[in-house]
Design an enzyme around this catalytic site. Structure first.
Site, PDB file in Angstrom:
ATOM      1  N   GLU A 101     -15.693  25.548   4.486  1.00 16.48           N
ATOM      2  CA  GLU A 101     -16.187  24.263   4.010  1.00 16.48           C
ATOM      3  C   GLU A 101     -17.233  23.741   4.994  1.00 16.48           C
ATOM      4  O   GLU A 101     -17.680  24.476   5.870  1.00 16.48           O
ATOM      5  CB  GLU A 101     -15.042  23.276   3.771  1.00 16.48           C
ATOM      6  CG  GLU A 101     -13.919  23.293   4.798  1.00 16.48           C
ATOM      7  CD  GLU A 101     -14.247  22.580   6.087  1.00 16.48           C
ATOM      8  OE1 GLU A 101     -14.024  21.356   6.182  1.00 16.48           O
ATOM      9  OE2 GLU A 101     -14.692  23.266   7.028  1.00 16.48           O
ATOM     10  N   GLU A 133     -17.375  24.318   8.818  1.00 13.38           N
ATOM     11  CA  GLU A 133     -17.615  25.677   9.311  1.00 13.38           C
ATOM     12  C   GLU A 133     -16.378  26.537   9.553  1.00 13.38           C
ATOM     13  O   GLU A 133     -16.492  27.754   9.576  1.00 13.38           O
ATOM     14  CB  GLU A 133     -18.417  25.669  10.644  1.00 13.38           C
ATOM     15  CG  GLU A 133     -19.646  24.787  10.643  1.00 13.38           C
ATOM     16  CD  GLU A 133     -20.757  25.319   9.753  1.00 13.38           C
ATOM     17  OE1 GLU A 133     -20.734  26.503   9.422  1.00 13.38           O
ATOM     18  OE2 GLU A 133     -21.647  24.531   9.400  1.00 13.38           O
TER      19      GLU A 133
END
Length: 716
Positions: A446, A449
């Site tokens: 997401e 990272e």
């Protein structure tokens, strides 16, 4: 006595080796020198000429010149340039440590910065003004050196080239009053007017000018050559701080060869600082003047607004057009050798580029937004329709993970720009949308990272991307694909709560959005390791973040939905930080991406140590402001908070101190920038976009085709 003995031994050794300064053609000892590391990331100045011909960018911090980028924004080629002051008898001191620093923006509509460094002893003052030459690859520095005590002092410049994004294999020479350095196809030349009286090229920590001066306060060495190492070069200026010997101009030229770098520097010196500075400022004035007037919401923050626009524009590479980097800095471990050559923040991220492009579009610079989309589609996009996690300005993938919001957001940008032509749709939009259908909704990473799963923020981008793609498909007669995209988006939109809203979580007695779920079951106590030094086994129901607001901003969910407002209350309890500058939010519970409790740099650490703490981010004030507009709440305070987070050079940080240690100690003020990436271009983009959303009365980024379908808010 020990200092004298030390100097005597050094001189004797130099004589025995035949390398004593003053010997023509002498080679500096101590190769390769100490390790080459980058300077701290909290810059208070950033500039470049507003044209494509001059491929030089400069950064400032702590009273000195820090990284200079050439020939691209992905290639830092200077570590630092600082001044040393000495009386030749009793002291030699660096401006970095011995002075009080002040930064000034000399023109509110130009990235022209001046540093004023006044000795704590009261003995002298250094004033330095920086511009890049629009016609050449040169940085010019106007230097004024004043003795405040009435005594004469010696002034030296110590320059650390780190050419071609790597500081351990430069070769430096001192040639006829010119300091030259080369590393492959990149070279630098440092000249002065009036000319240096003495020059030397050595190695950091062994034979550099500061090592020379701090021992007996006199420049003894004049090494002519320092091949293949961490080269540091020194020049003695013919200034003593008195009378007519107070002013000089330094020219730092760059080119593929040392000769070309020297000619660039000479050409800029011939033009003169005043002429170059006028041309430099005019470039920024012309560009700002071509845009619509600033929105009324920025009346109290006009300089912050103009600087934010200029930071956005300055963050675009001049060779690879449309490639806007995340930040001209290397924070924490990224600057301490974690990546060599350096990367991370001066890479191009599809998500950050979307934020930048939508801000520029809001401000009236459609051409820049178009270039950003062209770069995403023509340079970054893979044959399967996806986009890399990040890439160099040239388009070479750097980190290889996949983030589905970074696949979806370029589609949304294409819709916002009205790019409905057949080529764009067939070659780019359709490929990206087909990839989302085939690979969503679970994302391998997401937007922070380090986690996979069902993320409300990523789901919002995926759904919005598919609805925008469906609209573009219909405009191109592809009704079958349009129907497929809409059906998939509708299905995901209806399941967002089932995948990401817990009804039995420990943070509230009512349902609330989670940061993500690993398994699509938000009522399960599934555990995962947060990363960045956070806990190794955290119940997913215990971790929230503000990213669910993407569902509102992109038009996927109504702003007044009970689970949205209930989740806001949970996020505020868990993550909100009220500071003298206004409210900010942390990314998520137990975030470890920030400084240590003592204020030391972030580092990669073992889970469960709690050594590092993720602080509060200004971008969340902007996102909350955009949400406030959707429910008719005042939002100007969020814009003010963002503006106040900027430093004296109007650079906005990635993170601000949040009231936890070391806040309260000198230099660690709640609501002011940490040592994180500064300027973070996303922060400036969010400020600009919120300013225009305030003007419009709603989030101007919101794609109406999405909001009309899911929230019955239909704007045209």
């Amino acid at each position: 006595m020990s200092r004298v003995i030390s100097r005597t031994r050094v001189l004797a050794l130099a004589l025995s080796l035949g390398v004593l300064g003053g010997c023509v053609g002498s080679t500096a000892p101590g190769k390769p020198g100490a390790a080459a590391l980058w300077t701290p990331a909290n810059k208070d100045g950033f500039g470049t000429a507003k044209n494509e011909a001059s491929k030089v960018w400069y950064t400032l911090g702590s009273g000195e010149l820090t990284e200079v980028y050439y020939p691209t924004l992905g290639s830092p080629s200077v570590r630092e340039l600082r001044f040393i002051v000495s009386d030749g008898r009793s002291f030699a001191e660096s401006e970095l440590d011995a002075t009080e620093h002040r930064i000034e923006l000399t023109d509110p509509r130009s990235l022209t910065y001046r540093q004023v460094n006044t000795a704590r002893s009261g003995k002298y003052r250094l004033t330095k003004t920086y511009v890049t030459d629009p016609e050449r690859n040169t940085l010019l520095i106007d230097v004024r050196f004043e003795s405040l005590s009435g005594e004469p002092y010696a002034l030296y410049v110590v320059f650390d080239p780190s050419l071609a994004n790597e500081g351990m294999d430069d070769s430096g020479t001192s040639d006829d009053g010119v300091l030259l350095a080369q590393d492959g196809s990149a070279a630098s030349a440092l000249l002065s007017r009036p000319a240096f009286e003495k020059t030397s090229s050595g190695y950091l920590g062994a034979s550099d000018g500061w090592t020379d001066l701090r021992d007996d306060f006199v420049m003894n060495w004049d090494y002519r050559s320092a091949p293949d190492g961490n080269v540091v070069q020194t020049g003695r200026l013919p200034l003593n701080g008195l009378g007519h010997r107070q002013s000089a101009t330094l020219a730092l030229g760059f080119g593929p060869s040392a000769d070309e770098a020297r000619e660039a520097a000479k050409g800029s010196l011939r033009a003169g600082f005043e002429q170059v500075a006028r041309s430099y400022a005019q470039g920024w004035h012309t560009w700002l003047g071509s845009l619509p007037p600033a929105p009324a919401s920025t009346e109290l923050w006009r300089t912050t607004y103009d600087v934010s626009l200029m930071v956005l524009a300055a963050s675009e590479d001049k060779t690879y057009r449309g490639a806007f980097i995340a930040s001209p800095s290397m924070p924490w471990a990224w600057g301490l050798g974690l990546e060599a050559p350096s990367g991370a923040y001066h890479l191009v991220w599809s998500r950050d580029l979307y934020q930048i492009a939508t801000a520029l579009l809001a401000a009236g610079d459609r051409a820049s937004a178009e270039r950003a989309l062209d770069h995403l589609f023509n340079v970054q996009q893979r044959p399967d329709g996806s986009f890399p996690q990040n890439a160099t300005v040239e388009g070479i993938p750097h980190w290889t993970n996949l983030q589905l919001d970074e696949v979806a957001l370029p589609i949304v940008l294409a819709w916002q720009l009205g790019r409905a032509d057949a080529r764009t749709y067939t070659n780019h939009v359709k490929k990206a949308a087909d990839f989302l259908v085939a690979n969503g909704p679970v994302t391998p990473q997401e937007r922070w990272e380090n986690q996979s799963g069902y993320s409300p923020g990523t789901l919002a981008a995926e759904i919005a991307g598919l609805i925008c793609a469906a609209d573009l498909a219909r405009r191109n007669g592809d009704t079958a694909s349009a129907a497929s995209y809409e059906a998939t988006a509708d299905s995901w939109q209806q399941q967002v709560e089932a995948w990401t809203v817990t009804s039995n979580g420990p943070l509230a007695p009512h349902p609330y959005y989670l940061r993500l779920t690993k398994d699509g079951n938000p009522n399960a106590g599934t555990t995962y390791s947060l990363g960045d030094g956070g806990p190794s086994a955290m119940d997913q129901r215990r971790v929230v973040d503000p990213s669910f607001l993407e569902l509102v901003r992109l038009g996927v969910k109504p702003a007044g939905a009970p689970v949205i407002t209930q989740s806001l209350a949970v996020v505020d309890t868990q993550l909100r930080v009220d500071t003298p500058n206004g409210p900010f939010w942390r990314r998520y519970d137990f975030d470890g991406y920030g400084e240590t409790r003592e204020g030391g740099p972030w580092e990669i650490s073992e889970p469960d140590t709690g050594r590092t703490l993720g602080r509060a981010w200004p971008i969340f004030a902007g996102e909350r402001g955009e949400y406030a507009l959707t429910v008719g709440q005042p939002a100007a305070g969020y814009l003010a908070a963002m503006a106040r987070s900027g430093n004296d050079g109007y650079m906005m940080p990635e993170q601000v101190w949040d009231g936890r240690p070391p806040t309260g100690q000198p230099g660690f003020v709640a609501g002011e920038g940490t040592f994180s990436a500064t300027p973070l271009v996303w922060s400036h983009a969010q400020f600009v976009r919120l300013a225009w959303s305030l003007q419009a009365g709603y989030p101007i980024e919101q794609p109406s085709v999405v909001a009309c379908r899911y929230t019955a808010v239909c704007r045209r």
